[in-house]
Design an enzyme around this catalytic site. Structure first.
Site, short mmCIF file in Angstrom:
data_model
loop_
_atom_site.label_atom_id
_atom_site.label_comp_id
_atom_site.label_asym_id
_atom_site.label_seq_id
_atom_site.Cartn_x
_atom_site.Cartn_y
_atom_site.Cartn_z
N GLU A 135 1.48 -4.71 11.37
CA GLU A 135 0.52 -3.61 11.42
C GLU A 135 2.00 -2.39 12.20
O GLU A 135 1.85 -2.62 13.61
CB GLU A 135 -0.34 -3.26 11.27
CG GLU A 135 -1.40 -4.41 9.95
CD GLU A 135 -1.38 -3.67 9.09
OE1 GLU A 135 -1.24 -2.62 8.66
OE2 GLU A 135 -2.46 -3.92 7.82
N ARG B 102 -5.59 -6.67 -1.95
CA ARG B 102 -6.99 -7.50 -2.48
C ARG B 102 -6.91 -8.34 -3.68
O ARG B 102 -8.38 -8.91 -4.33
CB ARG B 102 -8.44 -6.64 -2.06
CG ARG B 102 -8.54 -5.94 -1.40
CD ARG B 102 -8.76 -6.70 -0.11
NE ARG B 102 -9.35 -6.28 1.34
CZ ARG B 102 -7.90 -6.04 2.44
NH1 ARG B 102 -7.19 -6.13 1.90
NH2 ARG B 102 -8.60 -5.07 3.45
N HIS C 116 0.75 -1.12 0.13
CA HIS C 116 0.02 0.09 0.03
C HIS C 116 0.98 1.34 0.34
O HIS C 116 2.08 1.02 0.65
CB HIS C 116 -0.84 -0.36 0.95
CG HIS C 116 -1.73 -1.25 1.15
ND1 HIS C 116 -2.33 -1.46 2.31
CD2 HIS C 116 -2.73 -1.60 0.26
CE1 HIS C 116 -3.02 -2.52 2.26
NE2 HIS C 116 -3.18 -2.39 0.82
N ALA C 117 0.54 2.17 -0.98
CA ALA C 117 1.38 3.18 -1.29
C ALA C 117 1.94 4.35 -0.06
O ALA C 117 3.14 4.95 0.90
CB ALA C 117 0.89 4.47 -2.97
N ARG C 118 0.63 4.50 0.96
CA ARG C 118 0.68 5.45 1.70
C ARG C 118 1.28 5.12 2.87
O ARG C 118 1.97 6.27 3.93
CB ARG C 118 -0.54 6.20 2.20
CG ARG C 118 -1.45 5.44 2.76
CD ARG C 118 -2.67 5.34 2.67
NE ARG C 118 -3.91 4.89 3.06
CZ ARG C 118 -5.00 4.86 3.03
NH1 ARG C 118 -6.06 6.26 3.04
NH2 ARG C 118 -5.81 4.27 3.78
N GLU C 119 1.60 3.68 3.02
CA GLU C 119 2.51 3.86 4.15
C GLU C 119 4.04 3.32 4.41
O GLU C 119 4.81 2.49 4.28
CB GLU C 119 2.10 2.00 4.96
CG GLU C 119 0.16 1.83 4.74
CD GLU C 119 -0.44 0.42 4.42
OE1 GLU C 119 0.28 -0.17 4.52
OE2 GLU C 119 -1.63 0.09 4.71
N ARG D 270 -3.24 4.88 -1.90
CA ARG D 270 -3.10 3.29 -1.46
C ARG D 270 -2.97 2.73 -2.22
O ARG D 270 -2.11 1.10 -2.17
CB ARG D 270 -4.16 2.90 -0.48
CG ARG D 270 -4.38 1.85 -0.09
CD ARG D 270 -5.83 2.03 0.64
NE ARG D 270 -6.11 -0.09 1.13
CZ ARG D 270 -5.92 -0.98 1.94
NH1 ARG D 270 -5.65 -0.04 2.74
NH2 ARG D 270 -6.36 -1.63 2.32
N ALA E 47 1.44 -0.96 7.42
CA ALA E 47 0.84 -0.17 8.80
C ALA E 47 -0.87 0.71 9.13
O ALA E 47 -0.94 0.44 7.40
CB ALA E 47 1.96 1.30 8.97
N TYR F 244 -9.34 -7.48 11.09
CA TYR F 244 -10.83 -7.90 10.34
C TYR F 244 -10.84 -8.96 9.54
O TYR F 244 -9.13 -8.79 8.92
CB TYR F 244 -11.41 -6.59 9.90
CG TYR F 244 -10.78 -5.55 8.84
CD1 TYR F 244 -9.83 -6.23 7.80
CD2 TYR F 244 -9.83 -4.53 9.76
CE1 TYR F 244 -8.87 -5.29 7.13
CE2 TYR F 244 -8.61 -3.88 9.37
CZ TYR F 244 -8.79 -3.56 7.56
OH TYR F 244 -8.16 -3.77 6.80
#
Length: 437
Positions: free
Chosen positions: A398, A272, A196-199, A254, A325, A376
């Protein structure tokens, strides 16, 4: 200082110099990302009832909030810690709704733009591209990371081999570092960061891991054993297109950057898009959602390339570690269902020891357990796919924090985060060597 000379020609020649001089004197005049987050807020709320949860989901959908935690609005229910990034033009409406409905909330970030600029050194003039003095305590762009990889490949050829497993949607190379003392038959560990790009803390850790491995190989018996008996395949930036975009256009992007033939929205959630209960619970079929599963499994070139590599080497790869994250959790399968994995005792024991080792450094606590119950339910994840395809040790970290900074973890926290995580990874790896097949 007078910039204008006696002649108009001279004056014209000097004007650009004056402009540059004034820009240097006033560095605050320019803003990161064209000041697009000015006045935006990050707000946390925890619905106390299902009625509150329903109302919050409805208003969040109407205002098109950027959900930070959890990853999809469908996960919001009674007791769910929910962090939302709301643009300035919608924050007043959201706050008014929360107050009128008597729903408790907390403003985590008052002005996202100010927090972004305060906590980042992207706008400074530091020499970030000096490979000889590479700074592992700042965030690096994709170009800098790939230059760093090339540099290590040249200077540490005894322990490192760099290669590409394919190209991204936008044509960028998908580089891997193979780390370990060369030998024919060795088990291996896969590590990826930045799905995920923003992490951003993910890629920072991957770089930190390589640095620590190279620096301590001769002095640390545990590291020497790890590199002598295992190969580590390390992918510092999985989602190269998205990561690059998060540096140039949208800090909180993201997904990948693939195009959709029917919608203007771009990108697929690379966590996903795997062929394991694909596009079931916890994934979206709508291309504009952050958890969009894609048009079909492995539709993303990045996912396809990694899946092909893991399939090819799955007889030797015994562990899969993916770094995300934020939440401070260590997760293992399953994500897509509530069930116990066959080798639960071995995996659970490794997770328990890893989080204890992590906590021993700074006292930071991580929750651990099956992803479906600890975080989740989500389908099509890389961790579940790896486990289903014969890799017995599959974990997803995470990393820090739990929401105070969220995706804007300051650079001053890179070192402590990576230091403690390093111990957890070493613990898992040594557990693999000692006990589990």
């Amino acid at each position: 200082m007078k910039c204008l000379g006696k002649r108009r020609g001279q004056a014209a020649a000097f004007l650009p110099l004056c402009w540059l001089f004034l820009k240097i004197l006033q560095p605050g005049h320019s803003h990161l990302y064209n000041n697009r987050y000015a006045g935006d807020k990050v707000i946390r709320f925890i619905p106390k009832t299902e009625e509150e949860a329903y109302a919050l989901k409805k208003i969040s959908y109407q205002l098109k909030v950027d959900l930070w935690q959890p990853s999809s609005i469908s996960y919001v229910s009674e007791g769910t810690v929910t962090d939302v990034h709301i643009p300035q033009n919608g924050s007043r409406a959201l706050l008014a709704f929360l107050q009128e409905a008597n729903i408790q909330y907390k403003v985590l970030i008052e002005d996202l733009q100010k927090t972004l600029e305060k906590g980042s050194s992207l706008h400074t003039q530091r020499n970030r591209r000096s490979l000889s003095g590479y700074n592992y305590e700042v965030y690096h762009s994709l170009e800098e990371i790939q230059n760093w990889m090339h540099h290590l490949n040249k200077t540490h050829s005894g322990l490192i081999h760099m290669f590409s497993i394919g190209r991204s949607y936008e044509g960028r190379s998908l580089f891997i570092l193979k780390l370990g003392r060369r030998s024919r038959l060795k088990r291996a560990v896969w590590i990826d960061c930045g799905i995920h790009a923003r992490e951003w803390i993910g890629p920072a850790f991957c770089q930190w891991f390589v640095k620590e491995a190279l620096l301590t190989y001769k002095s640390d018996p545990a590291m020497r054993k790890m590199l002598n008996h295992l190969y580590f395949y390390i992918m510092p930036v999985f989602n190269v297109d998205g990561y690059h975009f998060s540096w140039t256009n949208d800090r909180f992007w993201r997904k990948t950057r693939s195009r959709n033939s029917r919608f203007r929205c771009r990108g697929v959630d690379a966590n996903r898009n795997w062929k394991v209960k694909w596009c079931d619970e916890g994934a979206s079929m709508h291309p504009c959602d952050d958890t969009y599963c894609g048009p079909f499994p492995e539709s993303e070139p990045e996912v396809k390339a990694v899946a092909n590599f893991l399939r090819k080497h799955r007889k030797h790869i015994r562990a899969y570690l993916s770094f995300h994250a934020y939440a401070q959790m260590l997760l293992y399968p399953y994500s897509y269902k509530y069930a116990t994995i066959p080798n639960f005792r071995c995996v659970e024991s490794a997770a328990y020891k890893a989080v204890n080792a992590l906590q021993s450094v700074y006292g930071v606590r991580y929750r651990y357990g099956p992803a479906s119950t600890t975080l989740y339910v989500s389908s099509g994840s890389s961790m579940d796919w790896a486990y289903k395809n014969g890799i017995p040790y599959a974990f997803a970290f995470e990393l820090r924090d739990t929401g105070y900074f969220g995706f804007l973890l300051p650079e001053m926290l890179i070192k402590p985060t990576c230091t403690e995580t390093m111990l957890a990874v070493k613990n898992i790896t040594m557990h693999l060597l000692k006990k589990c097949p």
